[in-house]
Design a protein around this motif. Structure first.
Motif, PDB file in Angstrom:
ATOM      1  N   ASP A 188       0.816  -1.204   0.000  1.00 17.61           N
ATOM      2  CA  ASP A 188       0.000   0.000   0.000  1.00 17.61           C
ATOM      3  C   ASP A 188       0.853   1.260   0.000  1.00 17.61           C
ATOM      4  OD1 ASP A 188      -2.439  -1.169  -0.219  1.00 17.61           O
ATOM      5  OD2 ASP A 188      -2.783  -1.310   1.924  1.00 17.61           O
ATOM      6  N   SER A 189       2.133   1.161   0.329  1.00 19.20           N
ATOM      7  CA  SER A 189       3.010   2.324   0.341  1.00 19.20           C
ATOM      8  C   SER A 189       4.379   1.904  -0.163  1.00 19.20           C
ATOM      9  CB  SER A 189       3.112   2.880   1.759  1.00 19.20           C
ATOM     10  OG  SER A 189       3.816   4.085   1.760  1.00 19.20           O
ATOM     11  N   LEU A 190       4.990   2.760  -0.955  1.00 21.87           N
ATOM     12  CA  LEU A 190       6.309   2.474  -1.525  1.00 21.87           C
ATOM     13  C   LEU A 190       7.308   3.506  -1.035  1.00 21.87           C
ATOM     14  CD1 LEU A 190       5.156   1.858  -5.200  1.00 21.87           C
ATOM     15  CD2 LEU A 190       5.771   0.128  -3.523  1.00 21.87           C
ATOM     16  N   GLU A 191       8.537   3.080  -0.881  1.00 19.49           N
ATOM     17  CA  GLU A 191       9.605   3.975  -0.446  1.00 19.49           C
ATOM     18  C   GLU A 191      10.436   4.397  -1.659  1.00 19.49           C
ATOM     19  OE1 GLU A 191      10.103   5.105   2.662  1.00 19.49           O
ATOM     20  OE2 GLU A 191       8.300   4.026   3.265  1.00 19.49           O
ATOM     21  N   PRO A 192      10.924   5.648  -1.662  1.00 20.23           N
ATOM     22  CA  PRO A 192      11.849   6.051  -2.728  1.00 20.23           C
ATOM     23  C   PRO A 192      13.027   5.075  -2.785  1.00 20.23           C
ATOM     24  CG  PRO A 192      11.147   7.959  -1.492  1.00 20.23           C
ATOM     25  CD  PRO A 192      10.640   6.745  -0.750  1.00 20.23           C
ATOM     26  N   VAL A 248      10.858   7.161  -7.378  1.00 21.11           N
ATOM     27  CA  VAL A 248      11.735   8.299  -7.115  1.00 21.11           C
ATOM     28  C   VAL A 248      11.257   9.054  -5.872  1.00 21.11           C
ATOM     29  CG1 VAL A 248      12.598  10.487  -8.029  1.00 21.11           C
ATOM     30  CG2 VAL A 248      12.362   8.502  -9.551  1.00 21.11           C
ATOM     31  N   ALA A 249       9.958   9.354  -5.817  1.00 24.24           N
ATOM     32  CA  ALA A 249       9.422  10.123  -4.694  1.00 24.24           C
ATOM     33  C   ALA A 249       7.915   9.949  -4.613  1.00 24.24           C
ATOM     34  CB  ALA A 249       9.751  11.604  -4.859  1.00 24.24           C
ATOM     35  N   ARG A 250       7.386  10.108  -3.412  1.00 22.94           N
ATOM     36  CA  ARG A 250       5.935  10.123  -3.217  1.00 22.94           C
ATOM     37  C   ARG A 250       5.455  11.535  -3.496  1.00 22.94           C
ATOM     38  NH1 ARG A 250       2.888   9.651   2.387  1.00 22.94           N
ATOM     39  NH2 ARG A 250       0.772   9.643   1.626  1.00 22.94           N
ATOM     40  N   ILE A 251       4.425  11.655  -4.339  1.00 22.13           N
ATOM     41  CA  ILE A 251       3.880  12.962  -4.695  1.00 22.13           C
ATOM     42  C   ILE A 251       2.710  13.315  -3.790  1.00 22.13           C
ATOM     43  CG2 ILE A 251       2.728  14.283  -6.496  1.00 22.13           C
ATOM     44  CD1 ILE A 251       4.325  12.614  -8.534  1.00 22.13           C
ATOM     45  N   SER A 252       1.765  12.393  -3.645  1.00 19.69           N
ATOM     46  CA  SER A 252       0.586  12.677  -2.827  1.00 19.69           C
ATOM     47  C   SER A 252      -0.138  11.385  -2.479  1.00 19.69           C
ATOM     48  CB  SER A 252      -0.368  13.626  -3.552  1.00 19.69           C
ATOM     49  OG  SER A 252      -0.928  12.981  -4.676  1.00 19.69           O
ATOM     50  N   GLU A 281      -2.097   6.226  -3.565  1.00 18.76           N
ATOM     51  CA  GLU A 281      -0.899   7.043  -3.470  1.00 18.76           C
ATOM     52  C   GLU A 281      -0.324   7.247  -4.859  1.00 18.76           C
ATOM     53  OE1 GLU A 281       1.720   5.188  -0.648  1.00 18.76           O
ATOM     54  OE2 GLU A 281       0.511   5.891   1.027  1.00 18.76           O
ATOM     55  N   VAL A 282       0.264   8.433  -5.059  1.00 17.72           N
ATOM     56  CA  VAL A 282       0.829   8.803  -6.355  1.00 17.72           C
ATOM     57  C   VAL A 282       2.331   9.010  -6.177  1.00 17.72           C
ATOM     58  CG1 VAL A 282       0.763  10.473  -8.241  1.00 17.72           C
ATOM     59  CG2 VAL A 282      -1.346   9.878  -7.031  1.00 17.72           C
ATOM     60  N   TYR A 283       3.094   8.420  -7.088  1.00 24.00           N
ATOM     61  CA  TYR A 283       4.548   8.467  -7.017  1.00 24.00           C
ATOM     62  C   TYR A 283       5.149   8.955  -8.323  1.00 24.00           C
ATOM     63  CZ  TYR A 283       3.810   5.385  -3.048  1.00 24.00           C
ATOM     64  OH  TYR A 283       3.385   4.855  -1.860  1.00 24.00           O
ATOM     65  N   ARG A 284       6.252   9.675  -8.205  1.00 24.73           N
ATOM     66  CA  ARG A 284       7.084   9.955  -9.380  1.00 24.73           C
ATOM     67  C   ARG A 284       7.997   8.751  -9.499  1.00 24.73           C
ATOM     68  NH1 ARG A 284      11.381  14.720  -9.510  1.00 24.73           N
ATOM     69  NH2 ARG A 284      12.272  13.212  -8.101  1.00 24.73           N
ATOM     70  N   ALA A 285       8.125   8.226 -10.696  1.00 22.70           N
ATOM     71  CA  ALA A 285       8.918   7.019 -10.908  1.00 22.70           C
ATOM     72  C   ALA A 285       9.712   7.149 -12.202  1.00 22.70           C
ATOM     73  CB  ALA A 285       8.014   5.793 -10.972  1.00 22.70           C
ATOM     74  N   ARG A 286      10.587   6.195 -12.403  1.00 17.46           N
ATOM     75  CA  ARG A 286      11.412   6.174 -13.613  1.00 17.46           C
ATOM     76  C   ARG A 286      11.291   4.804 -14.254  1.00 17.46           C
ATOM     77  NH1 ARG A 286      14.861   7.961 -16.881  1.00 17.46           N
ATOM     78  NH2 ARG A 286      16.828   7.031 -17.380  1.00 17.46           N
ATOM     79  N   ASP A 287      11.167   4.819 -15.579  1.00 11.94           N
ATOM     80  CA  ASP A 287      11.151   3.590 -16.365  1.00 11.94           C
ATOM     81  C   ASP A 287      12.525   3.481 -17.022  1.00 11.94           C
ATOM     82  OD1 ASP A 287      10.944   1.615 -18.311  1.00 11.94           O
ATOM     83  OD2 ASP A 287       8.914   2.189 -18.892  1.00 11.94           O
ATOM     84  N   GLU A 336      10.723   9.520 -17.097  1.00 15.26           N
ATOM     85  CA  GLU A 336       9.992   9.582 -15.842  1.00 15.26           C
ATOM     86  C   GLU A 336       8.501   9.467 -16.119  1.00 15.26           C
ATOM     87  OE1 GLU A 336      11.006  12.749 -13.188  1.00 15.26           O
ATOM     88  OE2 GLU A 336      12.905  11.780 -12.705  1.00 15.26           O
ATOM     89  N   LEU A 337       7.772   8.994 -15.113  1.00 14.71           N
ATOM     90  CA  LEU A 337       6.332   8.832 -15.236  1.00 14.71           C
ATOM     91  C   LEU A 337       5.712   8.928 -13.853  1.00 14.71           C
ATOM     92  CD1 LEU A 337       5.530   5.447 -14.520  1.00 14.71           C
ATOM     93  CD2 LEU A 337       7.417   5.479 -16.140  1.00 14.71           C
ATOM     94  N   VAL A 338       4.403   8.873 -13.811  1.00 14.48           N
ATOM     95  CA  VAL A 338       3.673   8.899 -12.554  1.00 14.48           C
ATOM     96  C   VAL A 338       2.983   7.557 -12.363  1.00 14.48           C
ATOM     97  CG1 VAL A 338       1.780   9.999 -11.313  1.00 14.48           C
ATOM     98  CG2 VAL A 338       3.327  11.388 -12.693  1.00 14.48           C
ATOM     99  N   LEU A 339       3.129   6.990 -11.165  1.00 17.38           N
ATOM    100  CA  LEU A 339       2.454   5.740 -10.809  1.00 17.38           C
ATOM    101  C   LEU A 339       1.382   6.042  -9.778  1.00 17.38           C
ATOM    102  CD1 LEU A 339       5.426   3.284 -10.137  1.00 17.38           C
ATOM    103  CD2 LEU A 339       3.919   3.294 -12.105  1.00 17.38           C
ATOM    104  N   LYS A 340       0.235   5.444  -9.934  1.00 20.62           N
ATOM    105  CA  LYS A 340      -0.810   5.545  -8.926  1.00 20.62           C
ATOM    106  C   LYS A 340      -1.080   4.136  -8.421  1.00 20.62           C
ATOM    107  CE  LYS A 340      -5.042   7.899  -7.907  1.00 20.62           C
ATOM    108  NZ  LYS A 340      -6.033   8.819  -8.454  1.00 20.62           N
ATOM    109  N   VAL A 341      -0.958   3.957  -7.112  1.00 23.57           N
ATOM    110  CA  VAL A 341      -1.150   2.653  -6.490  1.00 23.57           C
ATOM    111  C   VAL A 341      -2.438   2.706  -5.690  1.00 23.57           C
ATOM    112  CG1 VAL A 341      -0.176   0.954  -4.922  1.00 23.57           C
ATOM    113  CG2 VAL A 341       1.345   2.292  -6.388  1.00 23.57           C
TER     114      VAL A 341
END
Length: 66
Positions: free
Chosen positions: A5-9, A19-23, A29-35, A41-46
């Protein structure tokens, strides 16, 4: 694939590097991530666990994505 349910940078989800948690909010939860494969870079929503098997929540998720 099970997802936390939560990811760490610095952690990974499938091939994506977090990369980072956005909100965070009711829909997850929304994260900035890298492919690294596509080198971008992209945005992941979990989604939270309770929403992953809820048809209404999944429908809302698809609407938001569009």
């Amino acid at each position: 694939m099970a997802q936390p349910d939560s990811l760490e940078p610095g952690s990974s989800l499938d091939r994506y590097e977090v990369v980072a948690r956005i909100s965070a909010g009711g829909m997850g939860e929304v994260y900035r991530a890298r492919d690294p494969l596509l080198e971008r870079e992209l945005v992941l929503k979990v989604l939270p666990q309770r929403a992953r098997f809820n048809a209404d929540a999944l429908e809302r998720f698809v609407r938001e994505a569009r």
